[in-house]
Scaffold this active site. Sequence first.
Site, PDB file in Angstrom:
ATOM      1  NE  ARG A 145      -2.572  -1.161   3.592  1.00 49.24           N
ATOM      2  CZ  ARG A 145      -1.838  -0.455   4.464  1.00 49.24           C
ATOM      3  NH1 ARG A 145      -1.937   0.893   4.295  1.00 49.24           N
ATOM      4  NH2 ARG A 145      -1.334  -0.825   5.304  1.00 49.24           N
ATOM      5  CE1 TYR A 165       1.582  -7.007  -3.926  1.00 46.84           C
ATOM      6  CE2 TYR A 165       0.715  -6.159  -2.087  1.00 46.84           C
ATOM      7  CZ  TYR A 165       1.369  -7.179  -2.689  1.00 46.84           C
ATOM      8  OH  TYR A 165       2.039  -8.172  -1.853  1.00 46.84           O
ATOM      9  CE  LYS A 195      -7.122  -3.492   5.055  1.00 46.70           C
ATOM     10  NZ  LYS A 195      -5.737  -4.144   5.181  1.00 46.70           N
ATOM     11  CG  HIS A 225      -7.157  -2.794  10.006  1.00 44.49           C
ATOM     12  ND1 HIS A 225      -5.831  -2.575  10.126  1.00 44.49           N
ATOM     13  CD2 HIS A 225      -6.979  -3.958   9.061  1.00 44.49           C
ATOM     14  CE1 HIS A 225      -5.071  -3.040   9.359  1.00 44.49           C
ATOM     15  NE2 HIS A 225      -5.749  -4.102   8.759  1.00 44.49           N
ATOM     16  CB  SER A 227      -0.712  -3.570   7.929  1.00 46.07           C
ATOM     17  OG  SER A 227      -1.778  -2.743   7.491  1.00 46.07           O
ATOM     18  CB  CYS A 250       0.554  -6.182  14.121  1.00 40.87           C
ATOM     19  SG  CYS A 250       1.779  -4.645  13.703  1.00 40.87           S
ATOM     20  CG  ASP A 277      -7.376  -7.013   6.589  1.00 40.59           C
ATOM     21  OD1 ASP A 277      -6.576  -6.789   7.670  1.00 40.59           O
ATOM     22  OD2 ASP A 277      -7.652  -6.312   6.057  1.00 40.59           O
ATOM     23  NE  ARG A 299       0.088  -8.582   2.569  1.00 41.87           N
ATOM     24  CZ  ARG A 299      -0.430  -8.205   3.687  1.00 41.87           C
ATOM     25  NH1 ARG A 299      -1.649  -8.920   4.045  1.00 41.87           N
ATOM     26  NH2 ARG A 299       0.080  -7.295   4.366  1.00 41.87           N
TER      27      ARG A 299
END
Length: 590
Positions: A80, A208, A217, A237, A259, A261, A286, A375
């Site tokens: 991102r 991406y 998002k 989130h 993100s 974590c 998420d 990913r």
Amino acid sequence: MATAPQQVTTLSQISPAVRDWVAEVAGHTKPDRVHWCDGSDEEFQVLRQELVSDGELLTLNPQTHPGCHLYRSHPSDVARVEHLTFVCTTSQADAGPNNHWLSPPDAHRRMDALFNGCMRGRTLYVVPYCMGPLQSPSSRCGVEITDSAYVVLNMHLMTRMGRPALERIARDGSFVKGLHSTGDLNPERRFIMHFPEELSIKSFGSGYGGNALLGKKCHALRIASWQARQEGWLAEHMLIVGVENPAGETHYLACAFPSACGKTNLAMLIPPLAYKGWKIWTLGDDIAWLHPGKDGRLWAINPESGYFGVVPGTNAKTNRNAYEMIQHDTLYTNVALTADQQPWWEGLESGQPVVDWQGRPYDSKRGPAAHPNARFTVAATQNPGYSPLAESAAGVPISALVFGGRRRELAPLVYQARDWSHGVLVGASVASETTAAAVGEVGVVRRDPMAMKPFCGYNFADYWAHWLSFPTRATKLPHIFHVNWFRRDKAGTFLWPGFGDNLRVLRWIIDRSAGRAAANETAIGFLPKPEDIDVSGLDVSLPTMQELLAVDPALWRQEMKDLGEYLRTFGARLPPKLMEEHKKVLERLG
Ligand code: GTP
Ligand code: SPV
Ligand code: MN
């Protein structure tokens, strides 16, 4: 394979607003072809095969990884881009100091120039999608227009996409407009713009993840958080996980960590060996949409239907369910390859990389073999722990909300806020070391309130006020906690084993929520005593537990001072109640 909407569903089931918008965009972007996605498996396979034939996708070893493919994104397009992400509201103050801002006319002018004729020679895909179960009143629909078949494949796995979504849009009468083009991938011509007042998104120049899969998002957090404030709910989130104890009692937790974590890992946790009879159910990994229910509790749905998860670090020991789930029918992005075309990444703990994520012969001098933000994209139904309630229209009732961050120091393993308002301050105080999920320096501590710094579609001050309003909306709100799995000793070693053993901490959280666990009252909230966390069978000494659960008043005074300075940057819009909570903690610290 449909080139016209009436090939997807009957004309009466197509919203004229969708048809008109697609025609307008096609007139502006000038694609060679228009493809309306029906969301069928056949469509998925045909598009995937086309990408394989074009060399954009690589088929992985079909013996070891049936149905798996590798996509390599442009090396400048691997995460991102927060510095290129904007929230475009009429008044800059509505976007707040937490967002980059452009006025809507300026932003449209800039984006429309980029989109002008950008799909010449390409196919325009119309991707109708529903965020959340198709029959849920809490779900919201959108349409993404994209010129990337890779994005279509991801949207197929991550959302309820195709005909039923198109039909629901006709019934709902409204939808979020998401316009995306990979453009020429020039980082100078890359922008992700949100227009919450118009429920629209324009994203150009990246293929991406969160930049391009606009349901995630862009829609389910930035636009949805704006809608949620107007309508009285929360778009967060957060992972959603069900913890079932051996007596068959299940509690649902929603946890917000920044993100990379640990959300996916916690959502798919495998109980430690000593925890026989405990079961973990994944609802989401998420994003959570939380609605006050008629019974006074908060109810959560996961708007997504798949996972876009961090690959490095995933193995049979850290996350067996995730590891098994990605052995088949998985789309990999930016992993390395072994000699026999198996995917490889740092932390896999078997095999040898031969080709790196950029397709070059692997050379350790050039850095990791897999990109740190590599990913997997996979349908949630492949997760052995997928909860059947993830398809429930009402969602699940939440017993506890948990905030967390990645912090070497200071933040203890776990603590509980005194009440809801204090919990909002605890959420607002989240700070975390940056990770590879976003472009920029890694490992620097930054403020990331509610893990929403990159995702809140409006002014944080208004967002905290919205959070603080929940006691008037729901009478049985969940208790609020904070965790930190990432404390380290001086040598840099993690003090807490993490992963499956995090269940030991969740257990205390659940017992506290159910009013059956003891705690120490401290200036920052309620903490377990070392003996309140079950460490049987673990190699964690009492001094380590004491260190993990220590509250150093001097360090915390400094932390609270820093937090106060940060909060004050939000100026006059800051809710006084938040500053009162802040003052109370400072007073308790003495
Ligand atoms: P996003 O998808 O970016 O939102 O990330 P996420 O929050 O879902 O994070 P994820 O679960 O993918 O974990 C990110 C990284 O943290 C991986 O490399 C994990 O192996 C690592 N990790 C996850 N949980 C733990 C934990 O409890 N302890 C330690 N030490 N590492 C963890
Ligand atoms: C995150 O960064 O929080 C992610 C990955 O979940 S992305 O979809 O790229 O936002
Ligand atoms: Mn995330």
